[in-house]
Write a protein that holds these residues in place. Structure first.
Motif, PDB file in Angstrom:
ATOM      1  N   GLY A 168       0.848  -1.188   0.000  1.00 41.28           N
ATOM      2  CA  GLY A 168       0.000   0.000   0.000  1.00 41.28           C
ATOM      3  C   GLY A 168       0.884   1.238   0.000  1.00 41.28           C
ATOM      4  N   VAL A 169       0.336   2.351  -0.486  1.00 38.97           N
ATOM      5  CA  VAL A 169       1.100   3.596  -0.574  1.00 38.97           C
ATOM      6  C   VAL A 169       0.410   4.674   0.253  1.00 38.97           C
ATOM      7  CG1 VAL A 169       2.041   5.370  -2.106  1.00 38.97           C
ATOM      8  CG2 VAL A 169       1.846   3.007  -2.912  1.00 38.97           C
ATOM      9  N   LEU A 170       1.159   5.280   1.161  1.00 36.48           N
ATOM     10  CA  LEU A 170       0.656   6.403   1.945  1.00 36.48           C
ATOM     11  C   LEU A 170       1.309   7.669   1.407  1.00 36.48           C
ATOM     12  CD1 LEU A 170      -1.043   7.350   4.416  1.00 36.48           C
ATOM     13  CD2 LEU A 170       1.074   7.203   5.757  1.00 36.48           C
ATOM     14  N   VAL A 171       0.511   8.652   1.008  1.00 36.70           N
ATOM     15  CA  VAL A 171       1.021   9.888   0.422  1.00 36.70           C
ATOM     16  C   VAL A 171       0.912  11.014   1.439  1.00 36.70           C
ATOM     17  CG1 VAL A 171       0.811  11.532  -1.466  1.00 36.70           C
ATOM     18  CG2 VAL A 171       0.311   9.110  -1.862  1.00 36.70           C
ATOM     19  N   SER A 172       2.030  11.711   1.668  1.00 36.33           N
ATOM     20  CA  SER A 172       2.057  12.772   2.673  1.00 36.33           C
ATOM     21  C   SER A 172       2.896  13.944   2.189  1.00 36.33           C
ATOM     22  CB  SER A 172       2.626  12.243   3.995  1.00 36.33           C
ATOM     23  OG  SER A 172       4.000  11.924   3.834  1.00 36.33           O
ATOM     24  N   LEU A 173       2.764  15.062   2.895  1.00 32.99           N
ATOM     25  CA  LEU A 173       3.594  16.228   2.583  1.00 32.99           C
ATOM     26  C   LEU A 173       4.970  16.067   3.222  1.00 32.99           C
ATOM     27  CD1 LEU A 173       3.485  19.023   1.161  1.00 32.99           C
ATOM     28  CD2 LEU A 173       2.959  20.005   3.393  1.00 32.99           C
ATOM     29  N   ASP A 174       5.004  15.567   4.442  1.00 33.43           N
ATOM     30  CA  ASP A 174       6.239  15.339   5.186  1.00 33.43           C
ATOM     31  C   ASP A 174       6.254  13.906   5.690  1.00 33.43           C
ATOM     32  OD1 ASP A 174       7.281  18.306   5.542  1.00 33.43           O
ATOM     33  OD2 ASP A 174       5.152  18.337   6.081  1.00 33.43           O
ATOM     34  N   THR A 175       7.436  13.438   6.085  1.00 32.85           N
ATOM     35  CA  THR A 175       7.532  12.127   6.715  1.00 32.85           C
ATOM     36  C   THR A 175       8.019  12.316   8.144  1.00 32.85           C
ATOM     37  OG1 THR A 175       8.118  11.115   4.602  1.00 32.85           O
ATOM     38  CG2 THR A 175       8.491   9.806   6.563  1.00 32.85           C
ATOM     39  N   LEU A 176       7.092  12.249   9.080  1.00 35.38           N
ATOM     40  CA  LEU A 176       7.403  12.343  10.505  1.00 35.38           C
ATOM     41  C   LEU A 176       7.079  11.004  11.159  1.00 35.38           C
ATOM     42  CD1 LEU A 176       5.809  15.864  11.193  1.00 35.38           C
ATOM     43  CD2 LEU A 176       8.178  15.336  10.583  1.00 35.38           C
TER      44      LEU A 176
ATOM     45  N   VAL B 136       5.124   7.925   0.112  1.00 33.75           N
ATOM     46  CA  VAL B 136       5.508   8.887  -0.922  1.00 33.75           C
ATOM     47  C   VAL B 136       5.314  10.270  -0.313  1.00 33.75           C
ATOM     48  CG1 VAL B 136       4.953   9.844  -3.180  1.00 33.75           C
ATOM     49  CG2 VAL B 136       4.938   7.372  -2.835  1.00 33.75           C
ATOM     50  N   SER B 137       6.428  10.945  -0.088  1.00 36.20           N
ATOM     51  CA  SER B 137       6.413  12.226   0.611  1.00 36.20           C
ATOM     52  C   SER B 137       6.937  13.326  -0.297  1.00 36.20           C
ATOM     53  CB  SER B 137       7.290  12.117   1.866  1.00 36.20           C
ATOM     54  OG  SER B 137       7.458  13.377   2.481  1.00 36.20           O
ATOM     55  N   PHE B 138       6.369  14.505  -0.177  1.00 42.57           N
ATOM     56  CA  PHE B 138       6.871  15.646  -0.950  1.00 42.57           C
ATOM     57  C   PHE B 138       8.245  16.069  -0.425  1.00 42.57           C
ATOM     58  CE2 PHE B 138       7.034  20.366  -1.517  1.00 42.57           C
ATOM     59  CZ  PHE B 138       7.263  20.345  -2.889  1.00 42.57           C
ATOM     60  N   HIS B 139       8.331  16.394   0.864  1.00 42.13           N
ATOM     61  CA  HIS B 139       9.609  16.801   1.453  1.00 42.13           C
ATOM     62  C   HIS B 139      10.471  15.588   1.803  1.00 42.13           C
ATOM     63  CE1 HIS B 139       7.369  20.629   2.740  1.00 42.13           C
ATOM     64  NE2 HIS B 139       8.254  20.988   1.833  1.00 42.13           N
ATOM     65  N   PRO B 140      11.767  15.635   1.514  1.00 41.43           N
ATOM     66  CA  PRO B 140      12.651  14.523   1.900  1.00 41.43           C
ATOM     67  C   PRO B 140      12.993  14.589   3.394  1.00 41.43           C
ATOM     68  CG  PRO B 140      13.906  16.239   0.772  1.00 41.43           C
ATOM     69  CD  PRO B 140      12.468  16.668   0.736  1.00 41.43           C
ATOM     70  N   ILE B 141      12.836  13.476   4.090  1.00 41.64           N
ATOM     71  CA  ILE B 141      13.191  13.439   5.510  1.00 41.64           C
ATOM     72  C   ILE B 141      14.703  13.462   5.689  1.00 41.64           C
ATOM     73  CG2 ILE B 141      13.050  10.901   5.567  1.00 41.64           C
ATOM     74  CD1 ILE B 141      12.325  13.382   8.460  1.00 41.64           C
ATOM     75  N   ILE B 142      15.437  12.885   4.735  1.00 43.52           N
ATOM     76  CA  ILE B 142      16.903  12.945   4.768  1.00 43.52           C
ATOM     77  C   ILE B 142      17.324  14.019   3.779  1.00 43.52           C
ATOM     78  CG2 ILE B 142      19.059  11.690   4.438  1.00 43.52           C
ATOM     79  CD1 ILE B 142      17.487   9.091   4.876  1.00 43.52           C
TER      80      ILE B 142
ATOM     81  N   HIS C 173       4.429  28.465   4.658  1.00 47.91           N
ATOM     82  CA  HIS C 173       5.073  27.401   3.888  1.00 47.91           C
ATOM     83  C   HIS C 173       4.131  26.207   3.704  1.00 47.91           C
ATOM     84  CE1 HIS C 173       9.117  25.639   2.653  1.00 47.91           C
ATOM     85  NE2 HIS C 173       8.253  24.652   2.470  1.00 47.91           N
ATOM     86  N   TYR C 174       3.604  25.707   4.792  1.00 49.05           N
ATOM     87  CA  TYR C 174       2.701  24.557   4.718  1.00 49.05           C
ATOM     88  C   TYR C 174       1.485  24.887   3.873  1.00 49.05           C
ATOM     89  CZ  TYR C 174      -0.687  21.010   6.136  1.00 49.05           C
ATOM     90  OH  TYR C 174      -1.638  20.021   6.138  1.00 49.05           O
ATOM     91  N   GLU C 175       0.926  26.071   4.089  1.00 51.36           N
ATOM     92  CA  GLU C 175      -0.285  26.461   3.375  1.00 51.36           C
ATOM     93  C   GLU C 175      -0.062  26.506   1.860  1.00 51.36           C
ATOM     94  OE1 GLU C 175      -0.802  27.457   7.552  1.00 51.36           O
ATOM     95  OE2 GLU C 175       0.839  27.810   6.137  1.00 51.36           O
ATOM     96  N   SER C 176       1.129  26.908   1.447  1.00 51.31           N
ATOM     97  CA  SER C 176       1.398  27.022   0.008  1.00 51.31           C
ATOM     98  C   SER C 176       1.605  25.662  -0.659  1.00 51.31           C
ATOM     99  CB  SER C 176       2.628  27.908  -0.233  1.00 51.31           C
ATOM    100  OG  SER C 176       3.820  27.259   0.176  1.00 51.31           O
ATOM    101  N   GLU C 177       1.906  24.634   0.144  1.00 53.51           N
ATOM    102  CA  GLU C 177       2.211  23.317  -0.425  1.00 53.51           C
ATOM    103  C   GLU C 177       1.216  22.240  -0.003  1.00 53.51           C
ATOM    104  OE1 GLU C 177       7.086  23.698  -0.770  1.00 53.51           O
ATOM    105  OE2 GLU C 177       6.203  22.755   1.006  1.00 53.51           O
ATOM    106  N   GLN C 178       0.209  22.604   0.745  1.00 53.03           N
ATOM    107  CA  GLN C 178      -0.680  21.616   1.369  1.00 53.03           C
ATOM    108  C   GLN C 178      -1.411  20.717   0.380  1.00 53.03           C
ATOM    109  OE1 GLN C 178      -4.370  23.502   3.028  1.00 53.03           O
ATOM    110  NE2 GLN C 178      -3.417  25.382   2.276  1.00 53.03           N
ATOM    111  N   PHE C 179      -1.672  21.219  -0.833  1.00 61.58           N
ATOM    112  CA  PHE C 179      -2.446  20.433  -1.799  1.00 61.58           C
ATOM    113  C   PHE C 179      -1.555  19.529  -2.655  1.00 61.58           C
ATOM    114  CE2 PHE C 179      -4.938  24.375  -1.113  1.00 61.58           C
ATOM    115  CZ  PHE C 179      -6.067  23.795  -0.536  1.00 61.58           C
ATOM    116  N   THR C 180      -0.253  19.564  -2.404  1.00 64.35           N
ATOM    117  CA  THR C 180       0.687  18.773  -3.197  1.00 64.35           C
ATOM    118  C   THR C 180       0.366  17.287  -3.116  1.00 64.35           C
ATOM    119  OG1 THR C 180       2.412  20.413  -2.815  1.00 64.35           O
ATOM    120  CG2 THR C 180       3.118  18.247  -3.557  1.00 64.35           C
TER     121      THR C 180
END
Length: 364
Positions: free
Chosen positions: A38-46, A62-68, A327-334
């Motif tokens: 299964g694939v979980l899509v997120s803006l960040d990986t926390l 699958v995250s927009f921002h890289p955790i590393i 920042h979050y608001e501008s990318e939230q729909f990614t």
């Protein structure tokens, strides 16, 4: 379904070649050959995202921002990055990020902002340089058409709203094979002259491997003569930020309130209002102070972005309004972009939109 199947789909709209040099994109944790549950899509990986993936039986995030982002010298769990990496590895969860590769996509982050705000006639704000290459090759005239078609099929020859673009001219080529050669046309040891067609096509740099593969498969010669050069031509659909137009101009305050409500912003920090209506709007998701002058040069009435510092608001110079929506608001729909793309490609597979809010900023 393997991880590579998922990432190949994403990279068709956001090739990793177009990520900025400072970025860290691609498969950060995991093996491309792993079967996906299964694939979980997120803006960040926390950590809470990894917990959500475990709960929902997803072994790929699958995250927009890289955790590393920068190098890890130790994995002791002493900060949130190390804890996320450790938890993901312990639970066999892969993490993939595309960040600025999606920022630079014509259907990526900024296109989504334009869509949400209802902007028309959108264009790239800062076209990325060195994205276009040119291939030239020399083919026996009788084989020229089949080679051209193979190159077009592989993605070469696209210019703006046109495809199958090439330049061709006829001439003759000469060659003489040595004792180890096996010429398809002519005989080794003898100087041969062949009627040939010079073929020239352009292509996007991420397609180079496919283009060359198509060339070698379709070309009849044992040794294929070709060259590739980088072009300075501007690509119309690769780059950071976008600029578009409202269908109908709005008063400044009305438009700022519209942006606040539409983008779910808790507040908007902006430069001095100019007392003129808003029609032309520039946007750039994430930190966008570096593009203020680009927005001015393109004639924008307002520039919507985030992470603007105190002195950077002065750069408006009464030429446009700078609006920082967060920042979050501008990318939230990614993440919605990615879910839509993956769901259309894999309609019967578990593609899950994360329900976690990863915004680290709170408002009183």
């Amino acid at each position: 379904m393997k991880i590579k199947d998922i990432t190949n789909c994403i990279e068709k709209i956001a090739p990793l070649n177009y990520a900025e040099d400072f970025d860290n994109v691609g498969l950060l944790i995991g093996d491309f050959k792993t079967e996906v549950t299964g694939v979980l899509v997120s803006l960040d990986t926390l950590e809470n995202i990894v917990d959500e993936a475990i709960e929902k039986k997803c072994n790929l995030i699958v995250s927009f921002h890289p955790i590393i982002f920068s190098g890890l010298k130790k994995l002791n769990g002493k900060n949130y990055v190390e804890r996320v990496v450790l938890k993901a590895i312990k639970n066999n969860i892969a993490i993939y990020a595309m960040h600025t590769a999606l920022d630079n996509s014509f259907v990526g982050v900024n296109a989504k902002i334009c869509e949400i705000l209802g902007l028309e006639n959108k264009k790239i704000l800062i076209p990325q340089k060195n994205t276009i290459k040119k291939l030239t090759t020399y083919v026996p005239t009788k084989n020229a058409e089949s080679v051209r078609l193979a190159l077009f099929e592989a993605g070469a020859g696209n210019i703006g709203n046109y495809d199958c673009c090439s330049f061709n001219t006829d001439g003759f080529g000469t060659y003489k094979g040595n004792e180890n050669s096996n010429p398809v046309i002519g005989e080794k040891g003898n100087l041969h002259t062949e009627n040939e067609t010079f073929i020239s096509v352009i292509f996007e740099k991420h397609q180079q491997q496919n283009i060359l593969s198509a060339l070698f498969k379709s070309h009849p010669y044992e040794e294929v003569a070709y060259d590739i050069v980088n072009l300075e031509n501007i690509h119309q659909e690769i780059g950071l930020g976008m600029i578009g137009e409202l269908t109908k101009e709005m008063e400044e305050i009305d438009f700022l309130n519209f942006v606040k409500n539409t983008m779910n912003a808790k507040g908007i920090r902006h430069s001095q209002l100019l007392g003129k209506p808003i029609k032309k709007v520039a946007v750039l998701g994430g930190s966008g102070s570096f593009a203020i002058n680009n927005a001015i040069a393109k004639g924008a009435d307002i520039y919507i972005t985030s992470d603007i510092k105190y002195h950077e608001f002065y750069k408006a110079e009464n030429k446009l309004i700078i609006a920082d929506i967060g920042h979050y608001e501008s990318e939230q729909f990614t993440k919605n972009i990615l879910v839509d793309i993956l769901t259309k490609k894999f309609p019967n597979f578990a593609i899950i939109l994360s329900q976690k809010n990863t915004n680290p900023i709170y408002y009183l």
